[in-house]
Design a protein around this motif. Structure first.
Motif, PDB file in Angstrom:
ATOM      1  N   VAL A 119      -6.379   0.155   2.501  1.00 20.80           N
ATOM      2  CA  VAL A 119      -6.360  -0.634   3.152  1.00 20.80           C
ATOM      3  C   VAL A 119      -6.138  -1.951   2.700  1.00 20.80           C
ATOM      4  O   VAL A 119      -5.292  -2.930   3.232  1.00 20.80           O
ATOM      5  CB  VAL A 119      -7.967  -1.119   3.780  1.00 20.80           C
ATOM      6  N   ARG A 120      -6.408  -2.436   1.459  1.00 23.66           N
ATOM      7  CA  ARG A 120      -6.360  -3.200   0.315  1.00 23.66           C
ATOM      8  C   ARG A 120      -4.700  -3.617   0.166  1.00 23.66           C
ATOM      9  O   ARG A 120      -4.222  -4.468   0.056  1.00 23.66           O
ATOM     10  CB  ARG A 120      -7.152  -3.313  -0.712  1.00 23.66           C
ATOM     11  N   GLU A 121      -4.290  -2.375  -0.350  1.00 19.29           N
ATOM     12  CA  GLU A 121      -2.766  -2.570  -0.715  1.00 19.29           C
ATOM     13  C   GLU A 121      -1.917  -2.389   0.530  1.00 19.29           C
ATOM     14  O   GLU A 121      -1.607  -1.082   1.041  1.00 19.29           O
ATOM     15  CB  GLU A 121      -2.696  -1.306  -1.693  1.00 19.29           C
ATOM     16  N   LYS A 122      -1.110  -3.282   0.688  1.00 20.27           N
ATOM     17  CA  LYS A 122      -0.345  -3.439   1.971  1.00 20.27           C
ATOM     18  C   LYS A 122       0.928  -2.239   1.628  1.00 20.27           C
ATOM     19  O   LYS A 122       1.263  -1.645   2.754  1.00 20.27           O
ATOM     20  CB  LYS A 122       0.190  -4.867   2.132  1.00 20.27           C
ATOM     21  N   PRO A 123       1.555  -2.045   0.477  1.00 24.00           N
ATOM     22  CA  PRO A 123       2.565  -1.142   0.648  1.00 24.00           C
ATOM     23  C   PRO A 123       2.117   0.292   0.694  1.00 24.00           C
ATOM     24  O   PRO A 123       2.985   1.119   1.187  1.00 24.00           O
ATOM     25  CB  PRO A 123       2.930  -1.391  -0.920  1.00 24.00           C
ATOM     26  N   PHE A 124       0.736   0.398   0.548  1.00 26.16           N
ATOM     27  CA  PHE A 124       0.170   1.803   0.708  1.00 26.16           C
ATOM     28  C   PHE A 124       0.234   2.286   2.329  1.00 26.16           C
ATOM     29  O   PHE A 124       1.074   3.420   2.630  1.00 26.16           O
ATOM     30  CB  PHE A 124      -1.301   1.795   0.096  1.00 26.16           C
ATOM     31  N   TRP A 125      -0.280   1.386   3.065  1.00 29.41           N
ATOM     32  CA  TRP A 125      -0.511   1.619   4.372  1.00 29.41           C
ATOM     33  C   TRP A 125       0.900   1.496   5.101  1.00 29.41           C
ATOM     34  O   TRP A 125       1.302   2.333   5.946  1.00 29.41           O
ATOM     35  CB  TRP A 125      -1.626   1.220   5.137  1.00 29.41           C
ATOM     36  N   GLY A 130       5.167   4.698   7.695  1.00 29.98           N
ATOM     37  CA  GLY A 130       6.395   4.958   7.884  1.00 29.98           C
ATOM     38  C   GLY A 130       6.589   6.533   7.686  1.00 29.98           C
ATOM     39  O   GLY A 130       7.480   7.167   8.407  1.00 29.98           O
ATOM     40  N   ILE A 131       5.846   7.268   6.805  1.00 30.09           N
ATOM     41  CA  ILE A 131       6.080   8.544   6.559  1.00 30.09           C
ATOM     42  C   ILE A 131       5.561   9.304   7.696  1.00 30.09           C
ATOM     43  O   ILE A 131       6.170  10.310   8.193  1.00 30.09           O
ATOM     44  CB  ILE A 131       4.801   8.926   5.345  1.00 30.09           C
ATOM     45  N   VAL A 132       4.570   8.826   8.487  1.00 31.96           N
ATOM     46  CA  VAL A 132       3.876   9.533   9.426  1.00 31.96           C
ATOM     47  C   VAL A 132       4.763   9.658  10.725  1.00 31.96           C
ATOM     48  O   VAL A 132       4.973  10.581  11.270  1.00 31.96           O
ATOM     49  CB  VAL A 132       2.516   8.981  10.036  1.00 31.96           C
ATOM     50  N   ILE A 175       2.757   4.832  -3.698  1.00 33.81           N
ATOM     51  CA  ILE A 175       1.661   4.982  -3.724  1.00 33.81           C
ATOM     52  C   ILE A 175       0.639   5.289  -4.881  1.00 33.81           C
ATOM     53  O   ILE A 175      -0.298   4.683  -4.953  1.00 33.81           O
ATOM     54  CB  ILE A 175       1.316   6.090  -2.549  1.00 33.81           C
ATOM     55  N   HIS A 176       1.344   5.944  -5.826  1.00 38.83           N
ATOM     56  CA  HIS A 176       0.395   6.462  -6.830  1.00 38.83           C
ATOM     57  C   HIS A 176       0.655   5.520  -7.968  1.00 38.83           C
ATOM     58  O   HIS A 176      -0.380   5.192  -8.695  1.00 38.83           O
ATOM     59  CB  HIS A 176       1.354   7.666  -7.376  1.00 38.83           C
ATOM     60  N   SER A 177       1.649   4.506  -7.798  1.00 36.09           N
ATOM     61  CA  SER A 177       1.638   3.504  -8.789  1.00 36.09           C
ATOM     62  C   SER A 177       0.339   2.527  -8.637  1.00 36.09           C
ATOM     63  O   SER A 177       0.344   1.725  -9.573  1.00 36.09           O
ATOM     64  CB  SER A 177       3.019   2.856  -8.945  1.00 36.09           C
ATOM     65  N   SER A 184      -2.948  11.690  -2.090  1.00 33.91           N
ATOM     66  CA  SER A 184      -1.744  12.266  -1.578  1.00 33.91           C
ATOM     67  C   SER A 184      -2.411  13.104  -0.316  1.00 33.91           C
ATOM     68  O   SER A 184      -1.690  13.395   0.908  1.00 33.91           O
ATOM     69  CB  SER A 184      -1.409  13.410  -2.607  1.00 33.91           C
ATOM     70  N   ALA A 185      -3.581  13.549  -0.383  1.00 37.10           N
ATOM     71  CA  ALA A 185      -4.418  14.404   0.787  1.00 37.10           C
ATOM     72  C   ALA A 185      -4.520  13.407   1.927  1.00 37.10           C
ATOM     73  O   ALA A 185      -4.363  13.985   3.009  1.00 37.10           O
ATOM     74  CB  ALA A 185      -5.732  14.804   0.201  1.00 37.10           C
ATOM     75  N   LEU A 186      -4.750  12.045   1.785  1.00 40.19           N
ATOM     76  CA  LEU A 186      -4.813  11.170   2.846  1.00 40.19           C
ATOM     77  C   LEU A 186      -3.746  10.983   3.559  1.00 40.19           C
ATOM     78  O   LEU A 186      -3.603  11.213   4.827  1.00 40.19           O
ATOM     79  CB  LEU A 186      -5.632  10.136   2.368  1.00 40.19           C
ATOM     80  N   VAL A 187      -2.734  10.849   2.803  1.00 45.67           N
ATOM     81  CA  VAL A 187      -1.240  10.567   3.318  1.00 45.67           C
ATOM     82  C   VAL A 187      -0.750  12.014   4.248  1.00 45.67           C
ATOM     83  O   VAL A 187      -0.271  11.664   5.345  1.00 45.67           O
ATOM     84  CB  VAL A 187      -0.129  10.301   2.339  1.00 45.67           C
TER      85      VAL A 187
END
Length: 449
Positions: free
Chosen positions: A222-228, A233-235, A346-348, A359-362
Protein backbone atom coordinates in the motif's frame (compact mmCIF):
# COMPACT_ATOMS: atom_id res chain seq x y z
CA UNK A 1 25.79 -0.42 -7.29
CA UNK A 2 25.40 -1.10 -3.56
CA UNK A 3 28.29 -2.11 -1.29
CA UNK A 4 26.78 -5.56 -0.79
CA UNK A 5 26.46 -6.04 -4.52
CA UNK A 6 30.02 -4.89 -5.21
CA UNK A 7 31.58 -7.15 -2.57
CA UNK A 8 29.73 -10.27 -3.68
CA UNK A 9 29.66 -9.93 -7.45
CA UNK A 10 33.15 -11.41 -7.84
CA UNK A 11 32.11 -14.62 -6.04
CA UNK A 12 29.28 -15.43 -8.46
CA UNK A 13 29.51 -18.68 -10.41
CA UNK A 14 28.55 -17.80 -13.97
CA UNK A 15 28.20 -21.44 -14.98
CA UNK A 16 25.80 -22.23 -12.16
CA UNK A 17 23.84 -19.02 -12.74
CA UNK A 18 23.25 -20.04 -16.36
CA UNK A 19 22.19 -23.52 -15.29
CA UNK A 20 19.86 -22.18 -12.58
CA UNK A 21 18.17 -19.79 -14.98
CA UNK A 22 17.97 -22.40 -17.75
CA UNK A 23 16.43 -25.02 -15.46
CA UNK A 24 13.92 -22.61 -13.91
CA UNK A 25 12.89 -21.50 -17.40
CA UNK A 26 12.32 -25.17 -18.35
CA UNK A 27 10.27 -25.72 -15.19
CA UNK A 28 8.20 -22.61 -15.90
CA UNK A 29 7.76 -23.83 -19.49
CA UNK A 30 6.58 -27.21 -18.22
CA UNK A 31 3.92 -25.54 -16.10
CA UNK A 32 2.66 -23.58 -19.10
CA UNK A 33 2.43 -26.64 -21.35
CA UNK A 34 0.14 -28.19 -18.74
CA UNK A 35 -2.05 -25.07 -18.69
CA UNK A 36 -2.32 -24.62 -22.45
CA UNK A 37 -3.35 -28.19 -23.25
CA UNK A 38 -6.95 -27.54 -22.19
CA UNK A 39 -7.10 -24.63 -24.64
CA UNK A 40 -5.60 -26.69 -27.47
CA UNK A 41 -7.90 -29.70 -27.03
CA UNK A 42 -10.86 -27.47 -26.15
CA UNK A 43 -12.81 -28.19 -29.38
CA UNK A 44 -12.67 -31.95 -28.72
CA UNK A 45 -13.59 -31.56 -25.03
CA UNK A 46 -16.51 -29.35 -26.02
CA UNK A 47 -17.76 -31.97 -28.47
CA UNK A 48 -17.16 -35.10 -26.35
CA UNK A 49 -18.39 -33.67 -23.04
CA UNK A 50 -21.04 -31.30 -24.42
CA UNK A 51 -19.46 -28.21 -22.85
CA UNK A 52 -20.38 -24.55 -23.31
CA UNK A 53 -17.76 -21.86 -23.94
CA UNK A 54 -18.27 -20.74 -20.35
CA UNK A 55 -17.41 -24.23 -19.06
CA UNK A 56 -14.32 -24.31 -21.25
CA UNK A 57 -13.37 -20.96 -19.76
CA UNK A 58 -13.74 -22.40 -16.26
CA UNK A 59 -11.53 -25.40 -17.08
CA UNK A 60 -8.78 -23.29 -18.62
CA UNK A 61 -9.04 -20.53 -16.03
CA UNK A 62 -10.76 -20.66 -12.66
CA UNK A 63 -10.44 -24.44 -12.13
CA UNK A 64 -6.67 -24.07 -12.28
CA UNK A 65 -6.14 -20.66 -10.77
CA UNK A 66 -8.36 -20.71 -7.68
CA UNK A 67 -5.91 -22.83 -5.67
CA UNK A 68 -2.84 -21.83 -7.67
CA UNK A 69 -3.46 -18.22 -6.68
CA UNK A 70 -4.76 -18.57 -3.12
CA UNK A 71 -2.11 -21.08 -2.00
CA UNK A 72 0.67 -18.92 -3.42
CA UNK A 73 0.83 -16.64 -0.37
CA UNK A 74 1.07 -19.37 2.33
CA UNK A 75 3.61 -21.23 0.18
CA UNK A 76 5.46 -17.95 -0.35
CA UNK A 77 5.60 -17.52 3.41
CA UNK A 78 7.12 -20.99 3.70
CA UNK A 79 9.66 -20.07 1.04
CA UNK A 80 10.87 -17.20 3.24
CA UNK A 81 11.80 -19.76 5.89
CA UNK A 82 12.54 -23.16 4.38
CA UNK A 83 14.53 -24.86 1.62
CA UNK A 84 13.37 -23.46 -1.69
CA UNK A 85 14.85 -26.05 -4.03
CA UNK A 86 12.92 -28.79 -2.20
CA UNK A 87 9.69 -26.83 -2.53
CA UNK A 88 10.21 -26.35 -6.27
CA UNK A 89 11.03 -30.03 -6.78
CA UNK A 90 7.97 -31.28 -4.91
CA UNK A 91 5.72 -28.80 -6.70
CA UNK A 92 6.68 -29.84 -10.22
CA UNK A 93 6.28 -33.56 -9.48
CA UNK A 94 2.86 -32.91 -7.95
CA UNK A 95 1.45 -30.86 -10.84
CA UNK A 96 2.90 -33.26 -13.42
CA UNK A 97 1.09 -36.20 -11.84
CA UNK A 98 -2.17 -34.24 -11.82
CA UNK A 99 -1.66 -33.33 -15.48
CA UNK A 100 -1.40 -37.01 -16.35
CA UNK A 101 -4.62 -37.65 -14.43
CA UNK A 102 -6.37 -35.08 -16.64
CA UNK A 103 -5.95 -37.62 -19.43
CA UNK A 104 -8.27 -40.00 -17.55
CA UNK A 105 -11.13 -37.49 -17.13
CA UNK A 106 -14.51 -38.59 -18.43
CA UNK A 107 -16.67 -35.61 -17.53
CA UNK A 108 -16.61 -31.90 -16.81
CA UNK A 109 -16.65 -32.62 -13.05
CA UNK A 110 -13.66 -34.99 -13.08
CA UNK A 111 -11.63 -32.68 -15.35
CA UNK A 112 -12.46 -29.80 -13.01
CA UNK A 113 -11.10 -31.74 -10.02
CA UNK A 114 -7.86 -32.62 -11.80
CA UNK A 115 -7.35 -29.05 -12.96
CA UNK A 116 -7.76 -27.92 -9.36
CA UNK A 117 -4.98 -30.39 -8.50
CA UNK A 118 -2.68 -28.98 -11.17
CA UNK A 119 -3.21 -25.52 -9.67
CA UNK A 120 -2.35 -26.75 -6.18
CA UNK A 121 0.90 -28.27 -7.47
CA UNK A 122 1.98 -25.22 -9.46
CA UNK A 123 1.36 -22.81 -6.56
CA UNK A 124 4.77 -23.58 -5.06
CA UNK A 125 6.92 -22.91 -8.10
CA UNK A 126 6.93 -19.31 -9.36
CA UNK A 127 7.10 -17.26 -6.10
CA UNK A 128 9.82 -19.60 -4.82
CA UNK A 129 11.76 -19.29 -8.09
CA UNK A 130 11.54 -15.50 -7.91
CA UNK A 131 13.01 -15.60 -4.41
CA UNK A 132 15.89 -17.82 -5.58
CA UNK A 133 16.69 -15.54 -8.51
CA UNK A 134 16.71 -12.42 -6.30
CA UNK A 135 19.37 -13.98 -4.09
CA UNK A 136 21.45 -15.24 -7.01
CA UNK A 137 21.60 -12.10 -9.18
CA UNK A 138 22.39 -8.44 -8.34
CA UNK A 139 19.69 -5.72 -8.59
CA UNK A 140 21.24 -4.23 -11.75
CA UNK A 141 20.60 -7.50 -13.62
CA UNK A 142 17.21 -8.48 -12.20
CA UNK A 143 14.95 -7.02 -14.90
CA UNK A 144 16.95 -8.95 -17.48
CA UNK A 145 16.87 -12.11 -15.35
CA UNK A 146 13.13 -11.87 -14.70
CA UNK A 147 12.62 -11.15 -18.39
CA UNK A 148 14.53 -14.32 -19.32
CA UNK A 149 12.69 -16.31 -16.66
CA UNK A 150 9.43 -15.00 -18.08
CA UNK A 151 10.37 -16.63 -21.39
CA UNK A 152 9.36 -19.92 -19.77
CA UNK A 153 5.66 -19.47 -20.60
CA UNK A 154 6.59 -18.51 -24.17
CA UNK A 155 8.65 -21.68 -24.56
CA UNK A 156 5.85 -23.66 -22.90
CA UNK A 157 3.25 -22.16 -25.21
CA UNK A 158 5.33 -23.07 -28.27
CA UNK A 159 5.93 -26.65 -27.13
CA UNK A 160 2.44 -27.14 -25.74
CA UNK A 161 0.61 -25.64 -28.71
CA UNK A 162 2.64 -27.35 -31.42
CA UNK A 163 3.42 -30.62 -29.65
CA UNK A 164 0.09 -30.85 -27.85
CA UNK A 165 -1.88 -30.08 -30.99
CA UNK A 166 0.07 -32.64 -33.01
CA UNK A 167 -0.16 -35.41 -30.40
CA UNK A 168 -3.86 -34.77 -29.80
CA UNK A 169 -4.57 -34.77 -33.55
CA UNK A 170 -2.66 -38.00 -34.20
CA UNK A 171 -3.14 -40.00 -30.99
CA UNK A 172 -6.05 -38.36 -29.14
CA UNK A 173 -6.34 -35.68 -26.48
CA UNK A 174 -5.76 -38.07 -23.58
CA UNK A 175 -2.31 -39.04 -24.86
CA UNK A 176 -1.36 -35.35 -24.99
CA UNK A 177 -1.86 -35.04 -21.22
CA UNK A 178 0.15 -38.20 -20.55
CA UNK A 179 2.97 -37.08 -22.85
CA UNK A 180 3.33 -33.64 -21.27
CA UNK A 181 2.90 -34.70 -17.66
CA UNK A 182 5.69 -37.28 -17.49
CA UNK A 183 8.69 -35.01 -18.35
CA UNK A 184 7.81 -32.79 -15.38
CA UNK A 185 8.61 -35.65 -12.99
CA UNK A 186 12.10 -35.89 -14.49
CA UNK A 187 12.57 -32.12 -14.18
CA UNK A 188 11.57 -32.31 -10.52
CA UNK A 189 14.30 -34.85 -9.80
CA UNK A 190 16.90 -32.84 -11.72
CA UNK A 191 15.98 -29.71 -9.76
CA UNK A 192 16.32 -31.48 -6.43
CA UNK A 193 19.78 -32.89 -7.17
CA UNK A 194 21.34 -29.89 -8.96
CA UNK A 195 19.95 -26.66 -7.50
CA UNK A 196 21.55 -24.89 -4.52
CA UNK A 197 20.06 -22.84 -1.72
CA UNK A 198 21.70 -19.36 -1.87
CA UNK A 199 22.20 -17.02 1.06
CA UNK A 200 19.20 -14.77 1.73
CA UNK A 201 19.77 -11.16 0.74
CA UNK A 202 22.98 -12.08 -1.05
CA UNK A 203 23.14 -8.77 -2.94
CA UNK A 204 21.29 -6.52 -0.52
CA UNK A 205 22.56 -4.18 2.17
CA UNK A 206 19.80 -5.44 4.51
CA UNK A 207 20.74 -8.88 5.80
CA UNK A 208 18.41 -10.25 8.42
CA UNK A 209 17.08 -13.65 9.46
CA UNK A 210 13.87 -11.99 10.60
CA UNK A 211 10.90 -12.88 8.43
CA UNK A 212 8.55 -9.85 8.25
CA UNK A 213 4.92 -10.52 9.10
CA UNK A 214 2.42 -10.69 6.28
CA UNK A 215 0.91 -7.38 7.41
CA UNK A 216 4.30 -5.73 6.89
CA UNK A 217 4.39 -6.95 3.29
CA UNK A 218 0.83 -5.73 2.74
CA UNK A 219 1.74 -2.38 4.30
CA UNK A 220 4.66 -2.07 1.86
CA UNK A 221 2.27 -2.89 -0.98
CA UNK A 222 0.00 0.00 0.00
CA UNK A 223 2.81 2.40 0.90
CA UNK A 224 4.87 2.02 -2.26
CA UNK A 225 2.91 3.49 -5.17
CA UNK A 226 5.00 1.81 -7.91
CA UNK A 227 4.25 -1.55 -6.23
CA UNK A 228 0.47 -1.40 -6.52
CA UNK A 229 0.49 0.55 -9.77
CA UNK A 230 2.66 -2.06 -11.49
CA UNK A 231 0.51 -4.79 -9.92
CA UNK A 232 -2.68 -3.23 -11.28
CA UNK A 233 -1.09 -3.14 -14.73
CA UNK A 234 -0.08 -6.79 -14.42
CA UNK A 235 -3.56 -7.90 -13.35
CA UNK A 236 -5.49 -6.02 -16.01
CA UNK A 237 -3.07 -7.09 -18.76
CA UNK A 238 -3.42 -10.69 -17.56
CA UNK A 239 -7.20 -10.58 -17.92
CA UNK A 240 -6.76 -9.74 -21.59
CA UNK A 241 -3.86 -12.13 -22.22
CA UNK A 242 -5.43 -15.19 -20.60
CA UNK A 243 -8.96 -14.35 -21.70
CA UNK A 244 -8.06 -14.23 -25.39
CA UNK A 245 -5.23 -16.76 -25.33
CA UNK A 246 -7.28 -19.62 -23.93
CA UNK A 247 -9.81 -19.28 -26.76
CA UNK A 248 -7.50 -18.62 -29.71
CA UNK A 249 -7.33 -22.25 -30.76
CA UNK A 250 -11.14 -22.45 -30.79
CA UNK A 251 -11.35 -19.11 -32.61
CA UNK A 252 -8.94 -20.35 -35.29
CA UNK A 253 -11.05 -23.45 -35.78
CA UNK A 254 -14.35 -21.61 -36.02
CA UNK A 255 -13.14 -18.69 -38.16
CA UNK A 256 -10.55 -20.26 -40.47
CA UNK A 257 -11.41 -23.98 -40.25
CA UNK A 258 -8.10 -25.10 -38.70
CA UNK A 259 -7.85 -28.51 -37.00
CA UNK A 260 -6.02 -29.01 -33.68
CA UNK A 261 -2.65 -29.64 -35.30
CA UNK A 262 -2.91 -26.61 -37.59
CA UNK A 263 -4.19 -24.35 -34.82
CA UNK A 264 -1.47 -25.61 -32.48
CA UNK A 265 1.30 -24.84 -34.98
CA UNK A 266 -0.14 -21.38 -35.65
CA UNK A 267 -0.44 -20.52 -31.98
CA UNK A 268 3.03 -21.91 -31.23
CA UNK A 269 4.50 -19.35 -33.62
CA UNK A 270 2.10 -16.51 -32.86
CA UNK A 271 2.04 -16.72 -29.06
CA UNK A 272 5.18 -18.71 -28.28
CA UNK A 273 7.59 -16.69 -30.41
CA UNK A 274 5.66 -13.45 -29.85
CA UNK A 275 5.79 -13.75 -26.05
CA UNK A 276 9.48 -14.77 -26.28
CA UNK A 277 10.34 -11.62 -28.23
CA UNK A 278 8.24 -9.47 -25.89
CA UNK A 279 9.96 -10.87 -22.84
CA UNK A 280 13.41 -10.13 -24.26
CA UNK A 281 12.43 -6.58 -25.21
CA UNK A 282 10.96 -5.93 -21.78
CA UNK A 283 13.84 -7.42 -19.79
CA UNK A 284 16.93 -6.29 -21.71
CA UNK A 285 15.32 -3.10 -22.98
CA UNK A 286 14.24 -1.81 -19.58
CA UNK A 287 17.59 -2.57 -17.88
CA UNK A 288 19.42 -0.83 -20.73
CA UNK A 289 17.16 2.22 -20.86
CA UNK A 290 16.93 2.48 -17.05
CA UNK A 291 20.65 3.30 -16.92
CA UNK A 292 19.60 6.68 -18.31
CA UNK A 293 16.22 7.03 -16.60
CA UNK A 294 14.61 4.52 -14.21
CA UNK A 295 11.15 5.56 -15.41
CA UNK A 296 11.69 3.29 -18.42
CA UNK A 297 10.78 0.40 -16.09
CA UNK A 298 7.24 1.77 -16.30
CA UNK A 299 7.30 3.34 -19.75
CA UNK A 300 8.20 0.15 -21.64
CA UNK A 301 5.22 -1.88 -20.27
CA UNK A 302 2.97 1.16 -20.84
CA UNK A 303 3.94 1.54 -24.48
CA UNK A 304 3.58 -2.22 -24.99
CA UNK A 305 0.04 -2.16 -23.58
CA UNK A 306 -0.90 0.85 -25.67
CA UNK A 307 0.26 -0.86 -28.87
CA UNK A 308 -1.61 -4.01 -27.86
CA UNK A 309 -5.01 -2.30 -28.25
CA UNK A 310 -5.01 -1.83 -32.06
CA UNK A 311 -3.26 -5.17 -32.59
CA UNK A 312 -6.02 -6.94 -30.63
CA UNK A 313 -8.76 -5.26 -32.65
CA UNK A 314 -7.12 -6.21 -35.98
CA UNK A 315 -6.47 -9.78 -34.77
CA UNK A 316 -10.14 -10.56 -34.25
CA UNK A 317 -11.83 -8.42 -36.89
CA UNK A 318 -9.78 -9.32 -39.95
CA UNK A 319 -11.16 -12.19 -42.05
CA UNK A 320 -7.79 -12.57 -43.79
CA UNK A 321 -5.80 -15.39 -42.17
CA UNK A 322 -2.38 -13.82 -42.83
CA UNK A 323 -3.38 -10.39 -41.52
CA UNK A 324 -5.03 -11.92 -38.44
CA UNK A 325 -2.04 -14.08 -37.50
CA UNK A 326 0.50 -11.26 -37.99
CA UNK A 327 -1.64 -9.00 -35.78
CA UNK A 328 -1.85 -11.77 -33.16
CA UNK A 329 1.94 -12.08 -33.19
CA UNK A 330 2.34 -8.34 -32.63
CA UNK A 331 -0.36 -8.46 -29.94
CA UNK A 332 1.49 -11.27 -28.11
CA UNK A 333 4.79 -9.37 -28.37
CA UNK A 334 3.48 -6.04 -27.12
CA UNK A 335 1.41 -7.48 -24.26
CA UNK A 336 4.34 -9.51 -22.87
CA UNK A 337 6.98 -6.82 -22.27
CA UNK A 338 5.80 -6.10 -18.72
CA UNK A 339 7.18 -9.10 -16.80
CA UNK A 340 10.86 -8.26 -16.35
CA UNK A 341 10.54 -4.55 -15.55
CA UNK A 342 7.49 -5.03 -13.33
CA UNK A 343 9.03 -7.56 -10.96
CA UNK A 344 12.34 -5.70 -10.97
CA UNK A 345 10.54 -2.61 -9.63
CA UNK A 346 8.56 -4.62 -7.08
CA UNK A 347 11.56 -6.53 -5.69
CA UNK A 348 13.87 -3.51 -5.62
CA UNK A 349 11.60 -1.89 -3.01
CA UNK A 350 11.36 -4.85 -0.63
CA UNK A 351 13.53 -6.59 1.93
CA UNK A 352 14.97 -9.97 0.83
CA UNK A 353 12.62 -12.00 3.04
CA UNK A 354 9.58 -10.20 1.67
CA UNK A 355 10.13 -11.11 -1.97
CA UNK A 356 8.66 -14.59 -2.20
CA UNK A 357 5.54 -13.33 -0.40
CA UNK A 358 5.37 -10.24 -2.61
CA UNK A 359 5.61 -12.34 -5.76
CA UNK A 360 2.93 -14.66 -4.38
CA UNK A 361 0.71 -11.65 -3.67
CA UNK A 362 1.10 -10.34 -7.22
CA UNK A 363 0.52 -13.82 -8.64
CA UNK A 364 -2.55 -14.18 -6.44
CA UNK A 365 -4.06 -11.12 -8.10
CA UNK A 366 -2.71 -11.97 -11.54
CA UNK A 367 -3.92 -15.55 -11.61
CA UNK A 368 -7.10 -15.41 -9.56
CA UNK A 369 -8.37 -12.34 -11.41
CA UNK A 370 -6.45 -12.58 -14.70
CA UNK A 371 -6.29 -16.28 -15.43
CA UNK A 372 -9.19 -17.23 -13.20
CA UNK A 373 -11.76 -14.77 -14.44
CA UNK A 374 -10.34 -13.80 -17.86
CA UNK A 375 -11.19 -17.03 -19.75
CA UNK A 376 -14.49 -17.48 -17.87
CA UNK A 377 -15.46 -13.88 -18.71
CA UNK A 378 -14.62 -14.30 -22.40
CA UNK A 379 -16.45 -17.65 -22.49
CA UNK A 380 -19.51 -16.18 -20.79
CA UNK A 381 -19.57 -13.22 -23.17
CA UNK A 382 -19.16 -15.56 -26.13
CA UNK A 383 -22.24 -17.57 -25.06
CA UNK A 384 -24.25 -14.38 -24.48
CA UNK A 385 -23.31 -12.80 -27.81
CA UNK A 386 -23.96 -16.08 -29.63
CA UNK A 387 -27.42 -16.38 -28.03
CA UNK A 388 -28.34 -12.93 -29.33
CA UNK A 389 -26.96 -13.62 -32.82
CA UNK A 390 -28.50 -17.10 -33.19
CA UNK A 391 -31.21 -17.11 -35.89
CA UNK A 392 -32.37 -20.70 -35.51
CA UNK A 393 -35.47 -21.80 -33.67
CA UNK A 394 -35.35 -22.26 -29.92
CA UNK A 395 -32.59 -21.48 -27.43
CA UNK A 396 -28.97 -21.31 -28.66
CA UNK A 397 -27.53 -23.29 -25.74
CA UNK A 398 -30.04 -26.12 -26.15
CA UNK A 399 -30.12 -26.20 -29.96
CA UNK A 400 -26.34 -26.02 -30.41
CA UNK A 401 -25.25 -28.45 -27.73
CA UNK A 402 -23.41 -31.46 -29.19
CA UNK A 403 -24.54 -33.42 -31.08
CA UNK A 404 -25.93 -30.65 -33.30
CA UNK A 405 -28.76 -31.40 -35.71
CA UNK A 406 -27.84 -30.75 -39.36
CA UNK A 407 -30.78 -28.36 -39.80
CA UNK A 408 -29.38 -25.87 -37.31
CA UNK A 409 -25.63 -26.53 -37.70
CA UNK A 410 -25.06 -23.52 -39.97
CA UNK A 411 -26.91 -21.15 -37.65
CA UNK A 412 -24.98 -22.50 -34.66
CA UNK A 413 -21.65 -22.05 -36.45
CA UNK A 414 -22.35 -18.45 -37.43
CA UNK A 415 -23.58 -17.53 -33.95
CA UNK A 416 -20.67 -19.27 -32.22
CA UNK A 417 -18.07 -17.69 -34.48
CA UNK A 418 -19.44 -14.16 -34.31
CA UNK A 419 -20.13 -14.37 -30.60
CA UNK A 420 -16.56 -15.47 -29.86
CA UNK A 421 -15.14 -12.72 -32.09
CA UNK A 422 -16.92 -9.99 -30.14
CA UNK A 423 -15.93 -11.61 -26.84
CA UNK A 424 -12.23 -11.67 -27.83
CA UNK A 425 -12.22 -7.93 -28.57
CA UNK A 426 -13.88 -6.85 -25.30
CA UNK A 427 -10.77 -7.30 -23.06
CA UNK A 428 -9.09 -4.26 -24.65
CA UNK A 429 -10.89 -2.34 -21.91
CA UNK A 430 -8.53 -4.02 -19.45
CA UNK A 431 -5.50 -3.21 -21.62
CA UNK A 432 -6.46 0.47 -21.59
CA UNK A 433 -6.50 0.41 -17.78
CA UNK A 434 -3.09 -1.32 -17.78
CA UNK A 435 -1.66 1.39 -20.04
CA UNK A 436 -2.72 4.11 -17.59
CA UNK A 437 -1.40 2.12 -14.62
CA UNK A 438 2.08 1.54 -16.08
CA UNK A 439 2.40 5.22 -17.06
CA UNK A 440 1.36 6.16 -13.50
CA UNK A 441 4.00 3.79 -12.11
CA UNK A 442 6.67 5.44 -14.27
CA UNK A 443 5.67 8.83 -12.85
CA UNK A 444 5.90 7.49 -9.28
CA UNK A 445 9.30 5.93 -9.96
CA UNK A 446 10.53 9.30 -11.18
CA UNK A 447 9.28 11.08 -8.06
CA UNK A 448 10.88 8.53 -5.70
CA UNK A 449 14.40 8.79 -7.12
Amino acid sequence: MSTAEATRISTRSRGYERWLLFLLVLIYASSMTDRILVAIVGPVLKREMGLSDFQLGLLSGLAFSIFYATLGIPIGRLAERYNRKLMISVSIVAWSLMTMLCGTAGSFASMMVYRLGVGIGEAGSTPTSHSLLSDQFPPSKRATVYGIYALGPAVGVFIGAFGGGTIAHLYGWRMAFYAFGFPGIILGLIAYFTLREPKRGNFDSIESKHVPALKEVLAAFVREKPFWQMSLGIVTTSISIYGTFMFQSIYMGRTFGLNMQQAGLTLAIVNGVGAFVGGLIGGYGSDWMAKRDRRWYGWIPAVGSLLGIPFTIISFTSMNFAVSTVAMFLMATSLNVWNGPSFSVIHSRLEPRMRATASALVFLLMNLVGQGLGPAWVGWMSDRFASNIFTGSGDYAAACKAPIADAVAASCHVAGTQGLRYAMIAPIIMVAIATWSFFAAARSIGRSK
